[in-house]
Structure formats: C-alpha cells, structure tokens
Scaffold this motif. Sequence first.
Motif, PDB file in Angstrom:
ATOM      1  N   GLY A   1       0.787  -1.235   0.000  1.00 55.70           N
ATOM      2  CA  GLY A   1       0.000   0.000   0.000  1.00 55.70           C
ATOM      3  C   GLY A   1       0.816   1.280   0.000  1.00 55.70           C
ATOM      4  O   GLY A   1       0.300   2.345   0.333  1.00 55.70           O
TER       5      GLY A   1
ATOM      6  N   ASN B   1      -0.621   4.102  -2.366  1.00 57.80           N
ATOM      7  CA  ASN B   1      -1.847   4.725  -1.864  1.00 57.80           C
ATOM      8  C   ASN B   1      -1.590   5.566  -0.614  1.00 57.80           C
ATOM      9  O   ASN B   1      -2.278   6.567  -0.389  1.00 57.80           O
ATOM     10  CB  ASN B   1      -2.916   3.664  -1.593  1.00 57.80           C
TER      11      ASN B   1
ATOM     12  N   PHE C   1      -7.299   7.960  -3.076  1.00 58.60           N
ATOM     13  CA  PHE C   1      -7.088   6.526  -2.885  1.00 58.60           C
ATOM     14  C   PHE C   1      -7.639   5.810  -4.109  1.00 58.60           C
ATOM     15  O   PHE C   1      -8.772   6.082  -4.537  1.00 58.60           O
ATOM     16  CB  PHE C   1      -7.793   6.010  -1.636  1.00 58.60           C
ATOM     17  N   ARG C   2      -6.836   4.902  -4.678  1.00 61.58           N
ATOM     18  CA  ARG C   2      -7.267   4.172  -5.874  1.00 61.58           C
ATOM     19  C   ARG C   2      -7.326   2.684  -5.574  1.00 61.58           C
ATOM     20  O   ARG C   2      -6.303   2.052  -5.281  1.00 61.58           O
ATOM     21  CB  ARG C   2      -6.304   4.438  -7.033  1.00 61.58           C
ATOM     22  N   LEU C   3      -8.516   2.115  -5.681  1.00 63.35           N
ATOM     23  CA  LEU C   3      -8.673   0.679  -5.464  1.00 63.35           C
ATOM     24  C   LEU C   3      -7.974  -0.133  -6.553  1.00 63.35           C
ATOM     25  O   LEU C   3      -7.587  -1.278  -6.333  1.00 63.35           O
ATOM     26  CB  LEU C   3     -10.159   0.313  -5.422  1.00 63.35           C
ATOM     27  N   ASP C   4      -7.816   0.481  -7.748  1.00 64.03           N
ATOM     28  CA  ASP C   4      -7.185  -0.226  -8.866  1.00 64.03           C
ATOM     29  C   ASP C   4      -5.712   0.132  -9.004  1.00 64.03           C
ATOM     30  O   ASP C   4      -5.126   0.030 -10.078  1.00 64.03           O
ATOM     31  CB  ASP C   4      -7.910   0.091 -10.176  1.00 64.03           C
ATOM     32  N   SER C   5      -5.090   0.549  -7.906  1.00 61.11           N
ATOM     33  CA  SER C   5      -3.681   0.948  -7.936  1.00 61.11           C
ATOM     34  C   SER C   5      -2.797  -0.197  -8.430  1.00 61.11           C
ATOM     35  O   SER C   5      -2.928  -1.334  -7.979  1.00 61.11           O
ATOM     36  CB  SER C   5      -3.239   1.382  -6.537  1.00 61.11           C
TER      37      SER C   5
ATOM     38  N   LYS D   1      -3.028  -1.070   6.157  1.00 69.42           N
ATOM     39  CA  LYS D   1      -4.287  -1.795   5.897  1.00 69.42           C
ATOM     40  C   LYS D   1      -5.018  -2.139   7.190  1.00 69.42           C
ATOM     41  O   LYS D   1      -5.582  -3.222   7.351  1.00 69.42           O
ATOM     42  CB  LYS D   1      -4.048  -3.029   5.023  1.00 69.42           C
TER      43      LYS D   1
ATOM     44  N   ASP E   1      -7.748  -1.106   8.034  1.00 66.23           N
ATOM     45  CA  ASP E   1      -9.167  -1.310   7.713  1.00 66.23           C
ATOM     46  C   ASP E   1      -9.496  -2.783   7.507  1.00 66.23           C
ATOM     47  O   ASP E   1     -10.675  -3.174   7.540  1.00 66.23           O
ATOM     48  CB  ASP E   1      -9.544  -0.524   6.449  1.00 66.23           C
TER      49      ASP E   1
ATOM     50  N   SER F   1      -4.212   3.216   7.728  1.00 64.93           N
ATOM     51  CA  SER F   1      -5.114   2.764   6.662  1.00 64.93           C
ATOM     52  C   SER F   1      -5.199   3.882   5.635  1.00 64.93           C
ATOM     53  O   SER F   1      -5.737   4.948   5.922  1.00 64.93           O
ATOM     54  CB  SER F   1      -6.508   2.450   7.193  1.00 64.93           C
TER      55      SER F   1
ATOM     56  N   LEU G   1      -6.913   3.632   2.935  1.00 68.79           N
ATOM     57  CA  LEU G   1      -8.311   3.648   2.507  1.00 68.79           C
ATOM     58  C   LEU G   1      -9.154   4.550   3.399  1.00 68.79           C
ATOM     59  O   LEU G   1      -9.932   5.386   2.911  1.00 68.79           O
ATOM     60  CB  LEU G   1      -8.873   2.224   2.508  1.00 68.79           C
TER      61      LEU G   1
END
Length: 218
Positions: A24, A27, A37-41, A126, A128, A155, A157
């Motif tokens: 991470g 992010n 924040f990019r979930l598809d990083s 992480k 979260d 986190s 996220l």
Amino acid sequence: MADAFDEDCDYLFKAVLIGDSGVGKSNLLSRFAKDEFRLDSKPTIGVEFAYRNVKVSEKLIKAQIWDTAGQERFRAITSSYYRGALGALLVYDITRRATFESVKKWLRELRQFGSSDMVVILLGNKLDLGHSREVSQEEGNHLAEEEGLCFMETSALEKLNVEEAFLLMITKIHEITSQKSLEAKADEILTKQLGGGEKIISIDEVTATKRSSTCCSK
C-alpha cells in the motif's frame, strides 16, 4: 533529475517509502500528497515521487517523497535513491505476515545505502482489514522498539494515521536538520573569533536553511 525547490520554502526534505510489493505504499503517498485513494492501484515500476509543502515550527518545508518498487527485480535501480534521503517510511501489510518478516531485510538495505541519522518510521498498513490481521500491533511495537524505530498502524483507505505518520517523520527530520544548522552556525562564529578579528559575523537564517536544503537534495 534535478530536485525542484521553491525559493519560498525554507527546507527541501527527501524521504523514501519502502516495503514489499502490494503493502500500500503508493496509496499512502497519494493519500498524503493528493488526498486520493485508488482501489485499482498498480504496482510501482521503478520509482515515482510526489511533493507536498507542510509547515513545521513556522518553517515551510517541501517534502519530496519517493515511492520505490517493492519487487526484487527493481532493487538495483531503487537502492540508489536512498542517497540524500533524510527519512523513510518502512511499510508492511498487517494482513500478510510475509511482508512483516521482510522488514529486517529492508532495514539492512536502508542502513547499507542510507545515512546513519535517517529518521525511520515503521508502518503497519491496511488497518481497515483488521479482521484479516496476521500481525498483531504488539508485534509491530516490539520490532520497532528492538530496532529503535517509531511505529504506527495506518489505513490509506480510511485515512487513519496517514497524515500523522508523514508529519511525524518530517517533524523529526526538521529537528535533526535544525540542530545541525545551529551547530554549523556556532562553528562559524567560533571560527571567526579564533581568526583574531574583532568583528563577529554570524550567518543569517536564510543562508543556513538554503544550505540545508541543498544538502538534503543530493
């Protein structure tokens, strides 16, 4: 690549984000630098970096953060970026024990290529995903104490402790740099006194800070 430095800034601090691939790092940096924040990083290829200006003790600091690739095949490239770095955020994923077990390997690399007074913050990322945790907070704390590091769980996220972690590192770098500037100023005054001149000329603060920024941007 030349380091960008704004004349309005008092310091330029270079720092690195290191750790295994997928923990991470990218992010964390995008959350700090752009609040994104990019979930598809995607995994970092080589090295990327971002800037952010922050104020510490009435001084404007340009923080230049380098995000290094965690994959083994990029190690020969990224190790050179430790040079000139005053701080490091060493990241592992609390849901993947293997990334925690790699921390000592990363520390060895830091100590081999980095400066002896580099500020290192250990981050368990992480948070979260705490329900899938494989590394306890106590284990992170214990390792940090054993190695003389600061420690936080974060986190990217949920924006938990991200700002705090970066600012802790920057503040500690500022404390060390300020102390060095004071020592340099005292040495220069002493040198002029020992030179036999009656007039003592002390260097001004702007000169000291710009000298520090040049040193930091190697």
